[in-house]
Design a protein around this motif. Structure first.
Motif, PDB file in Angstrom:
ATOM      1  N   ASP A 148       0.859  -1.175   0.000  1.00  0.00           N
ATOM      2  CA  ASP A 148       0.000   0.000   0.000  1.00  0.00           C
ATOM      3  C   ASP A 148       0.898   1.228   0.000  1.00  0.00           C
ATOM      4  O   ASP A 148       2.118   1.125   0.195  1.00  0.00           O
ATOM      5  N   GLU A 149       0.283   2.379  -0.244  1.00  0.00           N
ATOM      6  CA  GLU A 149       1.045   3.615  -0.179  1.00  0.00           C
ATOM      7  C   GLU A 149       1.638   3.787   1.209  1.00  0.00           C
ATOM      8  O   GLU A 149       1.025   3.411   2.207  1.00  0.00           O
ATOM      9  N   ALA A 150       2.838   4.358   1.273  1.00  0.00           N
ATOM     10  CA  ALA A 150       3.504   4.564   2.551  1.00  0.00           C
ATOM     11  C   ALA A 150       2.652   5.445   3.461  1.00  0.00           C
ATOM     12  O   ALA A 150       2.128   6.469   3.029  1.00  0.00           O
ATOM     13  N   GLY A 151       2.491   5.021   4.697  1.00  0.00           N
ATOM     14  CA  GLY A 151       1.745   5.803   5.671  1.00  0.00           C
ATOM     15  C   GLY A 151       0.250   5.623   5.622  1.00  0.00           C
ATOM     16  O   GLY A 151      -0.473   6.229   6.424  1.00  0.00           O
ATOM     17  N   ALA A 152      -0.265   4.805   4.693  1.00  0.00           N
ATOM     18  CA  ALA A 152      -1.719   4.622   4.567  1.00  0.00           C
ATOM     19  C   ALA A 152      -2.263   3.640   5.598  1.00  0.00           C
ATOM     20  O   ALA A 152      -3.480   3.477   5.714  1.00  0.00           O
ATOM     21  N   GLY A 153      -1.386   2.976   6.319  1.00  0.00           N
ATOM     22  CA  GLY A 153      -1.837   2.038   7.338  1.00  0.00           C
ATOM     23  C   GLY A 153      -2.526   0.806   6.778  1.00  0.00           C
ATOM     24  O   GLY A 153      -3.300   0.163   7.476  1.00  0.00           O
ATOM     25  N   PHE A 154      -2.248   0.503   5.515  1.00  0.00           N
ATOM     26  CA  PHE A 154      -2.859  -0.645   4.836  1.00  0.00           C
ATOM     27  C   PHE A 154      -4.381  -0.582   4.911  1.00  0.00           C
ATOM     28  O   PHE A 154      -5.062  -1.590   5.121  1.00  0.00           O
ATOM     29  N   ALA A 155      -4.906   0.640   4.731  1.00  0.00           N
ATOM     30  CA  ALA A 155      -6.354   0.816   4.708  1.00  0.00           C
ATOM     31  C   ALA A 155      -6.959   0.167   3.465  1.00  0.00           C
ATOM     32  O   ALA A 155      -8.108  -0.287   3.484  1.00  0.00           O
ATOM     33  N   ASN A 156      -6.190   0.117   2.382  1.00  0.00           N
ATOM     34  CA  ASN A 156      -6.663  -0.502   1.143  1.00  0.00           C
ATOM     35  C   ASN A 156      -5.521  -1.302   0.522  1.00  0.00           C
ATOM     36  O   ASN A 156      -4.997  -0.950  -0.520  1.00  0.00           O
ATOM     37  N   PRO A 157      -5.128  -2.403   1.175  1.00  0.00           N
ATOM     38  CA  PRO A 157      -3.958  -3.150   0.702  1.00  0.00           C
ATOM     39  C   PRO A 157      -4.220  -3.891  -0.600  1.00  0.00           C
ATOM     40  O   PRO A 157      -5.351  -4.282  -0.899  1.00  0.00           O
ATOM     41  N   VAL A 158      -3.158  -4.084  -1.377  1.00  0.00           N
ATOM     42  CA  VAL A 158      -3.219  -4.864  -2.600  1.00  0.00           C
ATOM     43  C   VAL A 158      -2.424  -6.145  -2.371  1.00  0.00           C
ATOM     44  O   VAL A 158      -1.275  -6.095  -1.918  1.00  0.00           O
TER      45      VAL A 158
END
Length: 347
Positions: A78-88
């Motif tokens: 996931d995007e850095a710092g996103a907290g894996f809110a929307n992981p791929v």
């Protein structure tokens, strides 16, 4: 009497005390998650456009569930710092090596909106599962600077065949697109003729179980072969959204687009309706124009007008200049997600 009552209470408590002494606490299971060890945190990875099918090797540590079982490792990003809110989920393996195709990683980075040819920090983590009734465990986050290359990314499509375009599921223009590479598809469809009936298909053909109608006309998709067609009661351009995860869809209010301005026959008071090209899924009109200016307007309301601004066609944009009088072909195109374009060609 008080003494007898107290003795009675003690007698009643004795079995409970003996039960507590005999109770055994369940064993505590210590679990250790897996994490990405190579590439390691703080390193960089530049993707190679010359080898899109090459495999990138990711090495992960072993997870420990505190018991024996078949373990599977999943690499997520996931995007850095996103907290894996929307992981791929990039890939998985039952070994400590997960191989990901370069093109797969590049497409997912682009889908996340990361800039091309530029290093961006990306967070990776490993999800571990075991063939036991235990929940997955996640390892620590590893951050790597990844540089995606510039390429065309084919977005997942949802086809929208209907009477308006000849019931052709193979028309690649009459489609909705999943910009986020998930199960949500959006786009604009021009239903300007026929019975107003249409369906959704996951494939550019009629495939059992992958065609959707709405038998109850309640916004819920049905995949049965005899599911009713979806039908609109008014012609116009519809913004449509389909969520395959919930099997639902929504339609916006219809808009009838035309051209308006002193360059057109209707002047600034009345728009001239545009026609529909069912093959290209664009609105078009071939007409005589005067030297002057024009815009696109819908539903006889300035609430819905489009004009150019900074290279894009936007609401309340500038007027479109027509340098000289003549016969022109004008098109209005909603096919690219998030972008509306037009052409003005003198015949």
């Amino acid at each position: 009497m008080k003494t007898l009552r107290q003795i009675g209470r003690v007698v009643l408590l004795l079995p409970l005390l003996w039960a507590c002494q005999n109770y055994e606490m369940p064993p505590i299971i210590n679990q250790t998650g897996s994490y990405l060890s190579d590439p390691s945190s703080g390193t960089s990875l530049v993707l190679n456009s010359d080898e899109p099918e090459s495999l990138i090797t990711f090495t992960v540590t072993s997870a420990d569930f505190g018991m024996q079982g078949d373990v599977t490792y999943y690499l997520e990003m996931d995007e850095a710092g996103a907290g894996f809110a929307n992981p791929v989920e990039l890939g998985s393996s039952k070994t400590n090596v997960i191989e990901i195709q370069t093109e797969k990683l590049n497409d997912e980075l682009i889908a996340k909106g990361l800039p091309l040819e530029t290093a961006s920090n990306v967070d990776f983590r490993v999800k571990s599962t075991i063939a036991q009734p235990l929940s997955p465990i996640y390892g620590e986050t590893v951050t790597i600077a990844v540089t995606p290359y510039d390429t065309f990314v084919a977005l997942p499509l949802m086809y929208v065949p209907g009477d308006y375009q000849g019931w052709n599921p193979g028309n690649l223009n009459t489609t909705l697109k999943s910009v986020a590479f998930n199960k949500t598809f959006t786009g604009f469809i021009h239903i300007l003729g026929g019975s107003g009936e249409f369906k959704f298909t996951e494939e550019p053909d009629w495939v059992d179980g992958k065609n959707y109608g709405d038998s109850g006309a309640d916004g819920t998709l049905d995949s049965e072969a005899d599911a009713s067609n979806i039908k609109v009661t008014e012609f116009g351009t519809y913004e449509i959204s389909v969520d395959l995860a919930t099997k639902t869809y929504t339609l916006s209010d219809p808009k009838l687009w035309g051209i308006i301005g002193d360059a057109t026959s209707g002047g600034w008071d009345n728009e001239t309706p545009m026609n529909y090209d069912k093959d290209l899924n664009v609105l078009t009109i071939t007409t005589d124009l005067n030297a002057g200016e024009m815009k696109f307007r819908a539903n006889k309301s300035w609430d819905f007008n489009l004009g150019p601004k900074e290279g894009a066609l936007v609401k309340d944009g500038d007027n479109i200049p027509v340098a000289e009088a003549g016969n022109y072909t004008v098109t209005l195109n909603f096919n690219v997600p998030g972008e509306v374009s037009y052409t003005l060609t003198k015949n």
